[in-house]
Design an enzyme around this catalytic site. Structure first.
Site, PDB file in Angstrom:
ATOM      1  N   ARG A 210       1.077  -1.017  -0.200  1.00 25.61           N
ATOM      2  CA  ARG A 210      -0.377   0.023  -0.294  1.00 25.61           C
ATOM      3  C   ARG A 210       1.018   0.938   0.135  1.00 25.61           C
ATOM      4  O   ARG A 210       0.499   2.168  -0.960  1.00 25.61           O
ATOM      5  CB  ARG A 210      -0.792   0.273   1.530  1.00 25.61           C
ATOM      6  CG  ARG A 210      -1.613  -1.167   1.136  1.00 25.61           C
ATOM      7  CD  ARG A 210      -2.932  -1.284   2.461  1.00 25.61           C
ATOM      8  NE  ARG A 210      -3.579  -2.454   2.482  1.00 25.61           N
ATOM      9  CZ  ARG A 210      -3.735  -3.371   3.415  1.00 25.61           C
ATOM     10  NH1 ARG A 210      -2.826  -3.715   4.433  1.00 25.61           N
ATOM     11  NH2 ARG A 210      -4.557  -4.241   2.833  1.00 25.61           N
ATOM     12  N   PHE A 226     -11.658  -3.914  -7.262  1.00 27.20           N
ATOM     13  CA  PHE A 226     -11.572  -5.036  -6.094  1.00 27.20           C
ATOM     14  C   PHE A 226     -11.370  -4.747  -4.411  1.00 27.20           C
ATOM     15  O   PHE A 226      -9.892  -4.905  -4.145  1.00 27.20           O
ATOM     16  CB  PHE A 226     -10.539  -6.017  -6.225  1.00 27.20           C
ATOM     17  CG  PHE A 226     -10.895  -6.597  -7.776  1.00 27.20           C
ATOM     18  CD1 PHE A 226     -11.441  -8.340  -7.828  1.00 27.20           C
ATOM     19  CD2 PHE A 226     -10.881  -6.417  -9.520  1.00 27.20           C
ATOM     20  CE1 PHE A 226     -11.953  -8.527  -9.351  1.00 27.20           C
ATOM     21  CE2 PHE A 226     -10.667  -6.850 -10.288  1.00 27.20           C
ATOM     22  CZ  PHE A 226     -11.172  -7.876  -9.910  1.00 27.20           C
ATOM     23  N   ASN A 276     -19.340  -4.841 -10.452  1.00 27.89           N
ATOM     24  CA  ASN A 276     -18.565  -6.227 -10.996  1.00 27.89           C
ATOM     25  C   ASN A 276     -17.383  -5.836 -11.701  1.00 27.89           C
ATOM     26  O   ASN A 276     -17.711  -5.028 -13.015  1.00 27.89           O
ATOM     27  CB  ASN A 276     -19.159  -7.775 -11.195  1.00 27.89           C
ATOM     28  CG  ASN A 276     -18.343  -8.375 -11.754  1.00 27.89           C
ATOM     29  OD1 ASN A 276     -17.226  -8.884 -12.045  1.00 27.89           O
ATOM     30  ND2 ASN A 276     -19.344  -9.839 -11.812  1.00 27.89           N
ATOM     31  N   ALA A 277     -15.594  -6.073 -11.202  1.00 22.22           N
ATOM     32  CA  ALA A 277     -15.276  -5.589 -12.306  1.00 22.22           C
ATOM     33  C   ALA A 277     -15.477  -5.831 -14.080  1.00 22.22           C
ATOM     34  O   ALA A 277     -14.960  -5.177 -14.608  1.00 22.22           O
ATOM     35  CB  ALA A 277     -14.071  -5.410 -11.911  1.00 22.22           C
ATOM     36  N   ASP A 297      -6.293  -5.453  -7.148  1.00 26.29           N
ATOM     37  CA  ASP A 297      -6.148  -6.795  -6.481  1.00 26.29           C
ATOM     38  C   ASP A 297      -7.152  -7.343  -6.812  1.00 26.29           C
ATOM     39  O   ASP A 297      -7.766  -7.809  -5.344  1.00 26.29           O
ATOM     40  CB  ASP A 297      -5.705  -6.047  -4.829  1.00 26.29           C
ATOM     41  CG  ASP A 297      -5.681  -6.935  -4.569  1.00 26.29           C
ATOM     42  OD1 ASP A 297      -4.870  -8.005  -4.482  1.00 26.29           O
ATOM     43  OD2 ASP A 297      -5.270  -6.790  -2.873  1.00 26.29           O
ATOM     44  N   CYS A 337      -2.885 -13.076  -6.473  1.00 28.02           N
ATOM     45  CA  CYS A 337      -2.020 -13.668  -5.082  1.00 28.02           C
ATOM     46  C   CYS A 337      -2.977 -15.152  -4.709  1.00 28.02           C
ATOM     47  O   CYS A 337      -2.854 -15.807  -3.645  1.00 28.02           O
ATOM     48  CB  CYS A 337      -3.593 -13.306  -3.199  1.00 28.02           C
ATOM     49  SG  CYS A 337      -5.137 -12.942  -3.985  1.00 28.02           S
TER      50      CYS A 337
END
Ligand code: SAH
Length: 393
Positions: A210, A226, A276-277, A297, A337
């Site tokens: 960050r 996100f 929703n991306a 992310d 991730c």
């Protein structure tokens, strides 16, 4: 000393010899000294009787043994766990972690399947294997003695427990306490909700990443895809962003992000939307929207090796879309991730997305999980978060 002895098959056991703590059922040749119960402590030896280590057994799991020690003289008891947990704290203290950090990162800390997060004086615990579950009370009593916590909460609502023959469960492991509270994360105020929050309530693994928003956020228009509870958004705002849009598909996350914005004087530049991306990004490309900084992310798109192909498609699509939204000279902070998405595959797909978007990118930094999530090279599963800070030319 343990009674049952697990004898490994003859052959190349380099993975285990070199430090990996997992022994799969199909690597076992025989067990002597009686059939151990689930959770029992067993010794593991090579076919030639050479001692390899001591760990806990679970016949229900594909991972039949997870090694806790390779020191023959070390007994597995309360003292063992106290020494390990204190060592975990010391390691983190040395690196400057005091307030909010992951105290125990499972295999990365030689405490397989145990996760402990600390938020100021509150602890969140996950015991993700049968063997570790058995030691839960002992671990809780060590935490109480060593840290004098205000409270300890269990977030064992993790599907992986089923593979171990365990149920999912959540609840207090101490006297009940207020499970919604504020923390100060490097100057940003955030509300943690231990009951409703995702995973253990807050993503500590992105702590240092960050800070990558410093300097590049000054005066910038920022998009945080996100966004969950808005942590990257609020750091961008703290670092001087002109305007931040955060989107997340979870209504609860967006509500929490809004609440978090209201806790900080700089939060007023943030606007959070439930979306929703995969729907809004193409639409915004069409509308020719643009941003100076985009943070991407997403959740792990695959939790298995077999899911890589479709995960690559998902990551590639969102990276492609946002690359089109970034103004020349702007920045993309993009992450994966998923352990199964290697750095090499991830770099390749982002690079291909840039080519498809007709944008040149320049790597400013390679990013990984915070230092309180240490990666053990001989245990590849401990390496899961990777990211790039890119300048989009
Ligand atoms: N950046 C956050 C963590 C993100 S976790 C932090 O540092 O705190 C991933 C988030 O993606 C979750 O909050 C989840 O609700 C959200 N999400 C999953 N699928 C999504 C989608 N298709 N569109 C938007 N958000 C999504």
């Amino acid at each position: 000393m343990s009674e049952a002895v697990v004898i490994l098959k003859k052959g190349k056991m380099d993975r285990i010899v070199n430090g990996h703590p997992w022994i799969y059922g199909n690597e076992i040749d025989a067990i002597t000294g009686g059939q151990p119960d689930a959770g029992a402590i067993v010794d593991v030896v090579m076919k030639n009787q050479k001692f390899l280590g001591r760990g806990y057994f679970n016949p229900k799991s594909q991972i039949a043994v997870r090694l806790l020690t390779r020191n023959r003289a070390e007994k597995i008891d309360e003292d063992f766990f106290r020494t390990r947990i204190v060592a975990c704290r010391d390691y983190r203290k040395k690196l400057g972690y005091n307030e909010n950090y992951r105290v125990v990162f499972g295999e990365g800390d030689s405490l397989p399947a145990l996760v402990i997060d600390k938020f100021h004086d509150v602890f969140v615990l996950q015991t993700l294997s049968f063997g570790m579950e058995r030691w839960k009370e002992v671990i809780v009593s060590i935490l109480k003695k060593e840290f004098s916590p205000r409270g300890i909460y269990e977030r064992n609502d993790v599907p992986v427990r089923k593979l171990e023959g365990l149920e999912e469960r959540t609840g207090f492991l101490s006297d009940p306490f207020a499970t919604t509270f504020n923390i100060d994360e490097l100057g940003v105020r955030l509300q943690i909700d231990l009951v409703q929050g995702q995973k253990t309530g807050f993503f500590l693994d992105q702590k240092e990443n960050r800070l990558a928003l410093k300097h590049i956020s000054e005066g910038a228009e920022v998009l945080d895809c996100f966004c969950y509870t808005g942590s990257f958004s609020l750091f961008a705002a703290a670092f001087g962003a002109k305007y931040v849009t955060g989107i997340d598909v979870s209504e609860e996350a967006v509500a929490q992000a809004k609440q978090n914005a209201s806790l900080n004087p700089f939060g007023s530049v943030c606007d959070f939307q439930c979306a929703n991306a995969f729907d809004v990004l193409p639409q915004w490309v069409k509308e020719k929207k643009s941003f100076d900084v985009v943070i991407l992310d997403p959740p792990a798109f695959t939790k298995s090796r077999s899911g890589i192909e479709s995960a690559v498609r998902g990551y590639k699509e969102i990276n492609l879309r946002v690359l089109k939204l970034i103004r020349p000279g702007g920045s993309l902070l993009t992450f994966s991730c998923s352990h199964f998405m290697s750095e090499v595959i991830f770099q390749k797909l982002v690079s291909e997305a840039a080519v498809d978007a007709h944008r040149m990118v320049r790597q400013v930094a390679f990013l990984s999980q915070s230092k309180d999530h240490p990666i053990v090279w001989n245990i590849p599963e401990t390496n899961y978060l990777k990211g790039f800070l890119l300048q989009v030319l």
